[in-house]
Design a protein around this motif. Structure first.
Motif, PDB file in Angstrom:
ATOM      1  N   LYS A 189       0.835  -1.206   0.000  1.00  0.00           N
ATOM      2  CA  LYS A 189       0.000   0.000   0.000  1.00  0.00           C
ATOM      3  C   LYS A 189       0.870   1.256   0.000  1.00  0.00           C
ATOM      4  O   LYS A 189       0.550   2.235  -0.686  1.00  0.00           O
ATOM      5  CB  LYS A 189      -0.942   0.011   1.197  1.00  0.00           C
ATOM      6  N   LYS A 200       2.241   1.766  -3.502  1.00  0.00           N
ATOM      7  CA  LYS A 200       1.189   2.292  -4.392  1.00  0.00           C
ATOM      8  C   LYS A 200       0.875   3.745  -4.064  1.00  0.00           C
ATOM      9  O   LYS A 200       0.607   4.549  -4.967  1.00  0.00           O
ATOM     10  CB  LYS A 200      -0.056   1.424  -4.285  1.00  0.00           C
ATOM     11  N   ARG A 201       0.917   4.100  -2.771  1.00  0.00           N
ATOM     12  CA  ARG A 201       0.671   5.486  -2.369  1.00  0.00           C
ATOM     13  C   ARG A 201       1.740   6.398  -2.984  1.00  0.00           C
ATOM     14  O   ARG A 201       1.432   7.507  -3.424  1.00  0.00           O
ATOM     15  CB  ARG A 201       0.681   5.590  -0.847  1.00  0.00           C
ATOM     16  N   TYR A 202       2.973   5.936  -3.018  1.00  0.00           N
ATOM     17  CA  TYR A 202       4.066   6.696  -3.632  1.00  0.00           C
ATOM     18  C   TYR A 202       3.760   6.957  -5.112  1.00  0.00           C
ATOM     19  O   TYR A 202       3.838   8.097  -5.580  1.00  0.00           O
ATOM     20  CB  TYR A 202       5.378   5.918  -3.485  1.00  0.00           C
ATOM     21  N   ARG A 252       0.903   6.868  -6.756  1.00  0.00           N
ATOM     22  CA  ARG A 252      -0.267   7.746  -6.930  1.00  0.00           C
ATOM     23  C   ARG A 252       0.079   9.192  -6.566  1.00  0.00           C
ATOM     24  O   ARG A 252      -0.336  10.135  -7.251  1.00  0.00           O
ATOM     25  CB  ARG A 252      -1.449   7.258  -6.100  1.00  0.00           C
ATOM     26  N   ALA A 253       0.848   9.386  -5.505  1.00  0.00           N
ATOM     27  CA  ALA A 253       1.231  10.746  -5.103  1.00  0.00           C
ATOM     28  C   ALA A 253       1.989  11.449  -6.230  1.00  0.00           C
ATOM     29  O   ALA A 253       1.728  12.619  -6.520  1.00  0.00           O
ATOM     30  CB  ALA A 253       2.074  10.709  -3.835  1.00  0.00           C
ATOM     31  N   ALA A 263       1.445  13.985   0.111  1.00  0.00           N
ATOM     32  CA  ALA A 263       1.048  12.600   0.391  1.00  0.00           C
ATOM     33  C   ALA A 263       2.277  11.719   0.621  1.00  0.00           C
ATOM     34  O   ALA A 263       2.173  10.657   1.249  1.00  0.00           O
ATOM     35  CB  ALA A 263       0.191  12.044  -0.744  1.00  0.00           C
ATOM     36  N   VAL A 315       4.601   8.139   3.265  1.00  0.00           N
ATOM     37  CA  VAL A 315       5.351   7.084   2.585  1.00  0.00           C
ATOM     38  C   VAL A 315       6.750   6.940   3.194  1.00  0.00           C
ATOM     39  O   VAL A 315       7.223   5.838   3.416  1.00  0.00           O
ATOM     40  CB  VAL A 315       5.463   7.375   1.067  1.00  0.00           C
TER      41      VAL A 315
END
Length: 150
Positions: free
Chosen positions: A15, A18-20, A22-23, A31, A35
């Protein structure tokens, strides 16, 4: 480590990866605070970038990525080895980057590997170090030249 807990930790780290992605794609650099640890060391020199602590690299990412009108990052092949509240891992990334050049929108495609270390913090898993290893670049190549030997 209990297999179920390891699966949950693996999921939590995926997660974060993936957050990286998307950010960056959404150009939501704040965001990234969820991370990386504040003292994380990030090394993008293989891609012609910088190596420094997270706050400096966060500002650099904004500087180099904001001018790109199109960007999409994919994360795959995630492998993680756990050691209690620490972990190390590697993942592949494939990035499609667009820039206006020569009177039209041009795309550079990059395949790379991230080599990361992680720590469990009170806020959850975070990346404590990251090194990008560039594997392949094709299409319209722009930006700094990748550094050989990384």
């Amino acid at each position: 480590m209990d297999e179920l807990w390891e699966m949950l930790d693996h999921y939590a780290i995926e997660k974060i990866l993936k957050r990286y992605a998307r950010a960056l794609d959404e150009k939501n650099y704040d965001a990234l605070d969820a991370v990386f640890t504040e003292d994380a060391v990030l090394d993008y020199t293989a891609a012609g970038g910088i190596k420094d602590r997270y706050p400096v690299v966060k500002a650099w990412l904004k500087e180099v990525l904001d001018p790109m009108p199109e960007m999409q990052h994919f994360t795959t092949n995630v492998e993680i080895e756990f050691d209690c509240d620490r972990a190390k891992g590697a993942s592949y990334t494939f990035n499609v980057n667009g820039v206006h050049a020569e009177g039209k929108l041009q795309h550079m495609n990059v395949g790379a590997q991230y080599i990361d270390t992680f720590a469990r913090t009170p806020q959850g898993w975070r990346i404590t170090s990251r090194r990008e290893a560039r594997l392949v670049t094709f299409g319209y190549v722009f930006g700094p030249e990748p550094q050989l030997g990384h």
